[in-house]
Scaffold this active site. Sequence first.
Site, PDB file in Angstrom:
ATOM      1  N   SER A   1      41.688  36.055  41.514  1.00  0.00           N
ATOM      2  CA  SER A   1      43.112  35.862  41.856  1.00  0.00           C
ATOM      3  C   SER A   1      44.020  36.339  40.729  1.00  0.00           C
ATOM      4  O   SER A   1      45.253  36.261  40.840  1.00  0.00           O
ATOM      5  CB  SER A   1      43.401  34.380  42.119  1.00  0.00           C
ATOM      6  OG  SER A   1      42.643  33.932  43.206  1.00  0.00           O
TER       7      SER A   1
ATOM      8  N   ASP B   1      33.192  32.619  41.604  1.00  0.00           N
ATOM      9  CA  ASP B   1      34.289  33.266  42.324  1.00  0.00           C
ATOM     10  C   ASP B   1      33.798  34.063  43.525  1.00  0.00           C
ATOM     11  O   ASP B   1      34.596  34.561  44.323  1.00  0.00           O
ATOM     12  CB  ASP B   1      35.101  34.174  41.385  1.00  0.00           C
ATOM     13  CG  ASP B   1      36.222  33.396  40.675  1.00  0.00           C
ATOM     14  OD1 ASP B   1      36.529  32.271  41.117  1.00  0.00           O
ATOM     15  OD2 ASP B   1      36.778  33.913  39.700  1.00  0.00           O
TER      16      ASP B   1
ATOM     17  N   ARG C   1      36.377  42.936  34.591  1.00  0.00           N
ATOM     18  CA  ARG C   1      35.856  41.754  35.263  1.00  0.00           C
ATOM     19  C   ARG C   1      34.347  41.701  35.073  1.00  0.00           C
ATOM     20  O   ARG C   1      33.680  42.747  35.017  1.00  0.00           O
ATOM     21  CB  ARG C   1      36.180  41.902  36.745  1.00  0.00           C
ATOM     22  CG  ARG C   1      35.739  40.790  37.666  1.00  0.00           C
ATOM     23  CD  ARG C   1      36.606  39.606  37.563  1.00  0.00           C
ATOM     24  NE  ARG C   1      36.444  38.690  38.674  1.00  0.00           N
ATOM     25  CZ  ARG C   1      36.799  37.417  38.621  1.00  0.00           C
ATOM     26  NH1 ARG C   1      37.314  36.906  37.527  1.00  0.00           N
ATOM     27  NH2 ARG C   1      36.650  36.646  39.664  1.00  0.00           N
TER      28      ARG C   1
ATOM     29  N   THR D   1      41.734  29.914  32.882  1.00  0.00           N
ATOM     30  CA  THR D   1      41.978  31.337  32.728  1.00  0.00           C
ATOM     31  C   THR D   1      43.165  31.368  31.771  1.00  0.00           C
ATOM     32  O   THR D   1      43.741  30.340  31.482  1.00  0.00           O
ATOM     33  CB  THR D   1      42.330  31.918  34.114  1.00  0.00           C
ATOM     34  OG1 THR D   1      41.215  31.722  34.970  1.00  0.00           O
ATOM     35  CG2 THR D   1      42.697  33.379  34.084  1.00  0.00           C
TER      36      THR D   1
ATOM     37  N   ASN E   1      36.359  31.501  33.851  1.00  0.00           N
ATOM     38  CA  ASN E   1      36.431  30.795  35.120  1.00  0.00           C
ATOM     39  C   ASN E   1      36.665  29.296  34.887  1.00  0.00           C
ATOM     40  O   ASN E   1      37.798  28.883  34.762  1.00  0.00           O
ATOM     41  CB  ASN E   1      35.225  31.026  36.017  1.00  0.00           C
ATOM     42  CG  ASN E   1      35.525  30.534  37.435  1.00  0.00           C
ATOM     43  OD1 ASN E   1      36.666  30.649  37.872  1.00  0.00           O
ATOM     44  ND2 ASN E   1      34.554  29.964  38.120  1.00  0.00           N
TER      45      ASN E   1
HETATM   46  N1  GLY Z   1      38.247  32.875  37.718  1.00  0.00           N
HETATM   47  C1  GLY Z   1      39.499  32.788  38.382  1.00  0.00           C
HETATM   48  C2  GLY Z   1      39.900  34.098  38.981  1.00  0.00           C
HETATM   49  O1  GLY Z   1      39.459  35.141  38.525  1.00  0.00           O
HETATM   50  O2  GLY Z   1      40.622  34.102  39.928  1.00  0.00           O
END
Ligand code: GLY
Length: 601
Positions: free
Chosen positions: A479, A449, A131, A407, A427
């Site tokens: 998410s 986010d 991430r 995504t 995103n």
């Molecule tokens: N950018 C959407 C997520 O990571 O939930």
Amino acid sequence: MATQCTARRSEALPRRRCPVAPDRDPDYRAGDMDLRKTVFGLILLLAVLGPQVRGADPFGVRAPNGIVVSPSIHASEAGAQVLRDGGNAADATVATALVLAVTYPLAGNLAGGGFILYRSPDGEHHALDCREVAPAALTAEMFLDEEGRAKPLLSRRGGLAVGVPGSVAGLAELHRKHGKLPWKRLVQPAIEIARKGFPLTRRDAHHLASQNKVLNRHPESGAIFTDDGAPHPAGFRLVQKDLAATLRLLARKGPEGFYRGPVAEGIVQTVRDTGGVMTLQDLADYKPVWREPLVGSYRGYRVVTFPPPSSGGIALLQMLGMLEAHDLAKSGAGASRTIHRMTEIERRVYADRSRWLGDPDFYDVPTAELLDPAYLRLRAADISMDEATPSEKVAPGEPRAVESRQTLHFSVADRDGGAIAMTTTLNGPLGTGMVGEGTGVLLNNEIDDFALAQGVANTWGLLGGEANAVKGNKRPLSSMTPTLLEQQEGGDWKLRMVLGSPGGGKIITSVLQVLLNYVDHDMHAQAAVNAPRFHHQWHPDELMLEPTGFVHDVIQALEKRGHRVTVQRGMFGNVNAIEAAEDGGWIGAPDPRRESRAAGH
Ligand code: GLY
């Protein structure tokens, strides 16, 4: 009655049809059935769903020796070729992800981030978190005006929106630990496609056109993704020379070629020119993290999924934990009773998400407490089957006292039983819409986010608080829910399904519904993926339905219970799943909601 493709797994595969689900909605039997409306709804559903699934195999795509299911035919093919050349799931993942960065600019990326859930051939699980992180100098105050009000545009557009990218480091780490083929071989297909170009499909062209204004704000992006400012038409061959050069560096030098040197300099230049604070040091410091996967169970299946900073894994297991006490098979897929129960559970789980979930390296996420069966029983105790609980009456629980399209997800399985579920993102569509100077690399807007302030919703309408507040070096809550489903057979846990989805806040409920369709409603993977979806996320207090698949009577029965039902224009998620075939090998189940394709070995 909801009509959907409920082809049963227990039937012989090639003979399966797509029967209409029998009416099992008690409200329906209670006398408010209107046959004409139902028949009309059914005809409408077939008319709309028909074209969406045309071209796709309604039972999924069989492949004995390995398969890749992704939202781009070029990427699935590149991954499958790696499998044919003797590569494993990790190798195929690298090749697939890198081609997606070329052929699926909406979400495929080098300068985004993601989660990789890996199952080794001997059944071990590993979760690799790549991430994005907030640049070290980023502060919450940068997103507030003088009165302390949040300025959400800053986390969506321009340099402050860009998180330090993790995808390249993640793929390199996956390859270092689990790959077999040479790195260069895996980068080559992406280089070739970037250099020679690929023809835009109608959908590709539509997606780029929808972002035309944003792309034209940045001359370098405009020069690549528009035709002198006008949208590229379908059929246009999109050549990305700068991206090909970046990929060549990546092939030669590995991640060093991305995180240091000219590519890093180009990224930092664009970010800082547009108001951001990212430094070369931030890029040089980026590290992916191996984390302990979350392991839960549901009706005898083992569910392996992603831990924080994903909110998806915890939320999925919470929802399954609350649903297990109820016979969903009996109430029936698509029945208002089933949808009502699931909605009430989703409402409560998304409220918990807003309060308790964030980057575990910065916030003590109460994972065990949120998943404690006693807590889940308590959390579900005030659900009435007669009426909806307004979201304003639902607060986040107190577990300590007893939680797009933009995504993408792809799934890979190899001949030895190795499998990978990878969800990755920029995103927003094309992230910030900016490319790092001279690199051809689209930059994410993942900072959105984070929760900028209490009560301020992000792009996905999701709320958050202290746990997910902006902070330098912190990862924004996600998410993304890459998940594996296993079942015990002769003492061993056998892989049954690989799945995950894009869709912002709708990721979690999309994964949940496919899983329930498979386990409770006995659908095979392709039917489970095709079935219509709904979603509730606590705030806004709306039960959102896909535009097709929910007939009038079910909607009426839900409204009668007090749900504010909204039929959305777009479809939810894109669950590219793989199912283990009963006679060995794999069946790919690409989601017809995008141009997803399976390619097998
Ligand atoms: N950018 C959407 C997520 O990571 O939930």
